[in-house]
Design a protein around this motif. Structure first.
Motif, PDB file in Angstrom:
ATOM      1  N   ASP A 103       3.458  25.911 -19.018  1.00  0.00           N
ATOM      2  CA  ASP A 103       3.458  24.615 -19.686  1.00  0.00           C
ATOM      3  C   ASP A 103       2.158  24.489 -20.474  1.00  0.00           C
ATOM      4  O   ASP A 103       1.077  24.373 -19.903  1.00  0.00           O
TER       5      ASP A 103
ATOM      6  N   SER B   4       1.704  20.208 -22.527  1.00  0.00           N
ATOM      7  CA  SER B   4       2.823  19.325 -22.882  1.00  0.00           C
ATOM      8  C   SER B   4       2.514  17.879 -22.544  1.00  0.00           C
ATOM      9  O   SER B   4       1.824  17.578 -21.567  1.00  0.00           O
TER      10      SER B   4
ATOM     11  N   THR C 265       8.196  18.665 -19.691  1.00  0.00           N
ATOM     12  CA  THR C 265       8.480  20.097 -19.651  1.00  0.00           C
ATOM     13  C   THR C 265       8.210  20.688 -18.273  1.00  0.00           C
ATOM     14  O   THR C 265       9.016  21.466 -17.742  1.00  0.00           O
ATOM     15  N   PHE C 266       7.094  20.333 -17.689  1.00  0.00           N
ATOM     16  CA  PHE C 266       6.722  20.880 -16.380  1.00  0.00           C
ATOM     17  C   PHE C 266       7.772  20.528 -15.331  1.00  0.00           C
ATOM     18  O   PHE C 266       8.190  21.379 -14.542  1.00  0.00           O
TER      19      PHE C 266
ATOM     20  N   ARG D 118       0.375  25.820 -15.516  1.00  0.00           N
ATOM     21  CA  ARG D 118      -0.165  24.909 -16.529  1.00  0.00           C
ATOM     22  C   ARG D 118      -1.288  25.601 -17.290  1.00  0.00           C
ATOM     23  O   ARG D 118      -2.141  26.267 -16.696  1.00  0.00           O
TER      24      ARG D 118
END
Length: 268
Positions: free
Chosen positions: A70, A73, A77-78, A91
């Motif tokens: 990710d 974002s 999305t995560f 992340r």
């Protein structure tokens, strides 16, 4: 044609110096397709509406692991990626696809790293076909065209034909004749992990344009990069819809040339 061979302190063959003057023990190492561990890595920036379809296609490949990075974002999305229990979600707070790719590379485990975009949907045999190509001696990376499935028919098929003819021809000249690099599409690429490590990973100083050309150029120093038409992956044309397709294509071409000649992108 091989000029010389090199051995380690135990007398084992560790590499070759090719007729191109390239030394590399990686690209000539034995490659057993069925025993290769592969991680699929998908960088994703604000892709909550596309990531599920991409992950469903990725999970059908039979890879050892599927990783989503990710990339800063601001949407869900995560969370969307995290709904897939077999997917590892990371992340990367520094925005930029090269940061995300490099984070995935460092966290992934496997002999081959397969990169897709968050809106890409490879056919079920994509990974198998790519590994077969990588089984050829000296090959360190494989890429292929995009099929812009959600574009209008004229653009979709014209673009695909352009990639399969012009891209393929340019790649032949740059890779096989000049040995200076090649055509690589970052959202459709399989790369040997040790080859990427040898060249120092992805260049995170490149924001966007010229990133894939730079990777292909540096990988050419340690092995062969192949662009094959049957490695086509379906991908969204939404970015072309948001801007002028001619202007976007021209920018890509200019940066491709600039990276090959000056080893840096034209666009900053």
């Amino acid at each position: 044609m091989t000029k010389d061979r090199s051995t380690n302190s135990k007398g084992r063959l560790t590499g070759v110096v090719s007729s191109r003057g390239r030394y590399d023990y990686l690209s000539h190492a034995p490659f057993k397709e069925r025993t290769m561990k592969t991680s699929i890595i998908i960088p994703a920036h604000n892709e909550e509406h596309y990531i599920a379809a991409s992950l469903e296609a990725a999970l059908r490949q039979g890879a050892t692991a599927v990783i989503v990075v990710d990339n800063a974002s601001t949407d869900d999305t995560f969370t969307a990626a995290g709904r897939f229990s077999s997917v590892k979600v990371l992340r990367e707070h520094r925005k930029g696809v090269q940061f995300a790719r490099e984070t995935g590379r460092r966290k992934a485990k496997g002999d081959v790293l397969a990169y897709l975009d968050a809106d890409s949907m490879p056919p079920d045999n994509w990974l198998r076909k790519g590994l077969t190509l990588l089984s050829h001696p000296g090959v360190v990376a494989v890429s292929g065209p995009y099929d812009y499935y959600d574009a209008r028919a004229l653009f979709r098929y014209t673009s695909l034909l352009f990639q399969k003819t012009v891209f393929r021809s340019v790649h032949f000249v740059v890779q096989d004749v000049l040995h200076k690099g090649g055509v690589m599409l970052g959202g459709n690429a399989l790369i040997r992990a040790r080859a990427l490590e040898k060249i120092g990973g992805f260049d995170t100083s490149i924001a966007f344009y010229g990133d894939d050309t730079d990777t292909a150029r540096r990988l050419t120093a340690v092995g062969s990069v192949w662009f094959r038409n049957h490695m086509t992956v379906r991908s969204s044309a939404r970015r072309f819809k948001e801007t002028n397709p001619v202007a976007v294509t021209s920018t890509y071409i200019m940066n491709f040339i600039w990276v090959l000649v000056f080893k840096r992108p034209f666009s900053q």
